[in-house]
Design a protein around this motif. Structure first.
Motif, PDB file in Angstrom:
ATOM      1  N   VAL A   1       0.843  -1.190   0.000  1.00 24.67           N
ATOM      2  CA  VAL A   1       0.000   0.000   0.000  1.00 24.67           C
ATOM      3  C   VAL A   1       0.880   1.242   0.000  1.00 24.67           C
ATOM      4  CG1 VAL A   1      -1.743   1.300   1.282  1.00 24.67           C
ATOM      5  CG2 VAL A   1      -1.844  -1.202   1.229  1.00 24.67           C
ATOM      6  N   ASP A   2       0.647   2.141  -0.953  1.00 23.46           N
ATOM      7  CA  ASP A   2       1.378   3.395  -1.020  1.00 23.46           C
ATOM      8  C   ASP A   2       0.700   4.401  -0.087  1.00 23.46           C
ATOM      9  OD1 ASP A   2       2.777   5.672  -1.699  1.00 23.46           O
ATOM     10  OD2 ASP A   2       1.592   6.047  -3.498  1.00 23.46           O
ATOM     11  N   GLU A   3       1.337   4.702   1.030  1.00 22.28           N
ATOM     12  CA  GLU A   3       0.741   5.575   2.034  1.00 22.28           C
ATOM     13  C   GLU A   3       1.268   7.001   1.956  1.00 22.28           C
ATOM     14  OE1 GLU A   3       0.182   3.960   5.951  1.00 22.28           O
ATOM     15  OE2 GLU A   3       0.722   1.951   5.287  1.00 22.28           O
ATOM     16  N   ALA A   4       2.050   7.318   0.919  1.00 20.61           N
ATOM     17  CA  ALA A   4       2.694   8.631   0.841  1.00 20.61           C
ATOM     18  C   ALA A   4       1.693   9.778   0.726  1.00 20.61           C
ATOM     19  CB  ALA A   4       3.655   8.662  -0.349  1.00 20.61           C
ATOM     20  N   HIS A   5       0.547   9.529   0.107  1.00 20.05           N
ATOM     21  CA  HIS A   5      -0.421  10.596  -0.129  1.00 20.05           C
ATOM     22  C   HIS A   5      -1.504  10.653   0.961  1.00 20.05           C
ATOM     23  CE1 HIS A   5       1.484  10.150  -4.038  1.00 20.05           C
ATOM     24  NE2 HIS A   5       0.955  11.282  -4.427  1.00 20.05           N
TER      25      HIS A   5
ATOM     26  N   MET B   1       0.714   7.355  -9.069  1.00 20.27           N
ATOM     27  CA  MET B   1       0.104   6.823 -10.284  1.00 20.27           C
ATOM     28  C   MET B   1       0.598   5.410 -10.597  1.00 20.27           C
ATOM     29  SD  MET B   1      -1.993   9.129 -11.207  1.00 20.27           S
ATOM     30  CE  MET B   1      -2.432   9.201 -12.933  1.00 20.27           C
ATOM     31  N   ALA B   2       1.841   5.109 -10.228  1.00 17.46           N
ATOM     32  CA  ALA B   2       2.385   3.774 -10.499  1.00 17.46           C
ATOM     33  C   ALA B   2       1.670   2.705  -9.684  1.00 17.46           C
ATOM     34  CB  ALA B   2       3.876   3.747 -10.198  1.00 17.46           C
ATOM     35  N   ALA B   3       1.061   3.104  -8.562  1.00 17.93           N
ATOM     36  CA  ALA B   3       0.366   2.145  -7.703  1.00 17.93           C
ATOM     37  C   ALA B   3      -1.114   2.019  -8.043  1.00 17.93           C
ATOM     38  CB  ALA B   3       0.514   2.559  -6.240  1.00 17.93           C
TER      39      ALA B   3
ATOM     40  N   ALA C   1     -13.333  -8.086 -15.387  1.00 19.87           N
ATOM     41  CA  ALA C   1     -12.453  -7.158 -14.680  1.00 19.87           C
ATOM     42  C   ALA C   1     -11.946  -6.082 -15.632  1.00 19.87           C
ATOM     43  CB  ALA C   1     -11.280  -7.909 -14.066  1.00 19.87           C
ATOM     44  N   THR C   2     -11.863  -4.861 -15.139  1.00 20.07           N
ATOM     45  CA  THR C   2     -11.332  -3.743 -15.906  1.00 20.07           C
ATOM     46  C   THR C   2      -9.970  -3.369 -15.352  1.00 20.07           C
ATOM     47  OG1 THR C   2     -13.567  -2.885 -16.264  1.00 20.07           O
ATOM     48  CG2 THR C   2     -11.741  -1.378 -16.688  1.00 20.07           C
ATOM     49  N   GLU C   3      -8.933  -3.503 -16.180  1.00 22.57           N
ATOM     50  CA  GLU C   3      -7.588  -3.089 -15.803  1.00 22.57           C
ATOM     51  C   GLU C   3      -7.318  -1.712 -16.394  1.00 22.57           C
ATOM     52  OE1 GLU C   3      -4.574  -5.836 -16.966  1.00 22.57           O
ATOM     53  OE2 GLU C   3      -4.782  -7.028 -15.144  1.00 22.57           O
ATOM     54  N   SER C   4      -6.736  -0.821 -15.606  1.00 27.51           N
ATOM     55  CA  SER C   4      -6.472   0.518 -16.107  1.00 27.51           C
ATOM     56  C   SER C   4      -5.244   1.105 -15.437  1.00 27.51           C
ATOM     57  CB  SER C   4      -7.682   1.425 -15.849  1.00 27.51           C
ATOM     58  OG  SER C   4      -7.439   2.747 -16.272  1.00 27.51           O
ATOM     59  N   THR C   5      -4.466   1.864 -16.199  1.00 23.52           N
ATOM     60  CA  THR C   5      -3.360   2.625 -15.630  1.00 23.52           C
ATOM     61  C   THR C   5      -3.912   3.912 -15.020  1.00 23.52           C
ATOM     62  OG1 THR C   5      -2.949   3.895 -17.651  1.00 23.52           O
ATOM     63  CG2 THR C   5      -1.853   1.757 -17.454  1.00 23.52           C
ATOM     64  N   GLY C   6      -3.068   4.626 -14.316  1.00 23.14           N
ATOM     65  CA  GLY C   6      -3.485   5.893 -13.743  1.00 23.14           C
ATOM     66  C   GLY C   6      -3.880   6.913 -14.792  1.00 23.14           C
TER      67      GLY C   6
END
Length: 242
Positions: free
Chosen positions: A43-47, A80-82, A120-125
């Motif tokens: 989990v990216d907790e930076a934001h 966005m990478a996460a 399932a829908t896969e999507s980039t940021g």
């Protein structure tokens, strides 16, 4: 406001006990910690995150009566990478070993040819991506939609050379009249760039933007139990993807 326990306060045995109660949830905070700890979810907790359980339900997958628990953990924000900042976990009720852990933008039930799938829908940021059609085989989840990132995207909301005006509509119909249901994606793409006769690309003026219809048909192959692209859509629509 109740104080949220940390991972050190929940043992492996506690995690298993909490997960075995699903789809019943008695303590959302403890469940989130149990899921993150048990399945090592990054989990990216930076934001700054806002953790929720956005989905927890029983779903049928496959041709037989195969009932699984689908639980979705969403932490709302991150780099966005996460993206998509969420996880979906699928396992049999009464079992803590998942048959699948994914990170999809969305996931929904759909039925074709008397078999129940998860679409399932896969999507980039940035909003580019594709769909997967998930079913169960030998106690694991497999994708039976013949589509990958080398093909035309079925998800495209990023305005570089163009984008889908709206998300593609999805329908089930016997497109080739062979007695089996097929999967059809249909919509329109707005073009923001043009190309010269020599293949050079250039930005269009706003008054020059144009819209082209697109249709992607995936025909059911009963021998392989897969949904195969009816034609080479990259060649068909290459001028729409500069």
């Amino acid at each position: 406001m109740a104080t949220r326990p940390n991972e050190g306060q929940i043992t492996c045995k506690d995690c298993d006990s909490i997960i075995l109660e699903l789809p019943n949830i008695t303590d959302t905070n403890k469940l989130i910690i149990a899921l993150r700890s048990k399945y090592k979810l990054e989990v990216d907790e930076a934001h700054g995150i806002q953790e929720t359980i956005s989905k927890c339900q029983l779903v049928d997958i496959g041709k037989a009566k195969n009932e699984f628990i689908l639980i979705e953990y969403d932490y709302k924000d991150g780099c966005m990478a996460a993206y998509p900042w969420k996880y979906q976990i699928i396992f049999k009720q009464g079992n803590t070993t998942p048959i699948h852990i994914g990170a999809y933008d969305s996931i929904q039930s759909i039925e074709l040819n008397n078999e129940k799938y998860l679409l399932a829908t896969e999507s980039t940021g940035k909003g580019n991506g594709l769909h997967k059609l998930l079913t169960v085989s030998n106690n694991s989840i497999i994708n039976v939609l013949d589509l990958d990132y080398d093909d035309i995207h079925t998800v495209d909301s990023y305005g570089d050379d163009g984008y889908f005006v709206n998300p593609l509509s999805i329908s089930v119909k016997d497109f080739n009249h062979d007695g089996y249901e097929d999967l059809v994606f249909k919509g329109s793409r707005k073009m923001l760039m043009g190309s010269t006769e020599y293949g050079d690309h250039y930005d269009l003026k706003e008054s020059e933007y144009y819209i082209k219809p697109v249709v992607f048909v995936f025909i059911y192959d009963s021998k392989s139990n897969k949904y195969i692209a009816q034609e080479d859509y990259w060649k068909k629509y290459i001028k729409l993807y500069l």
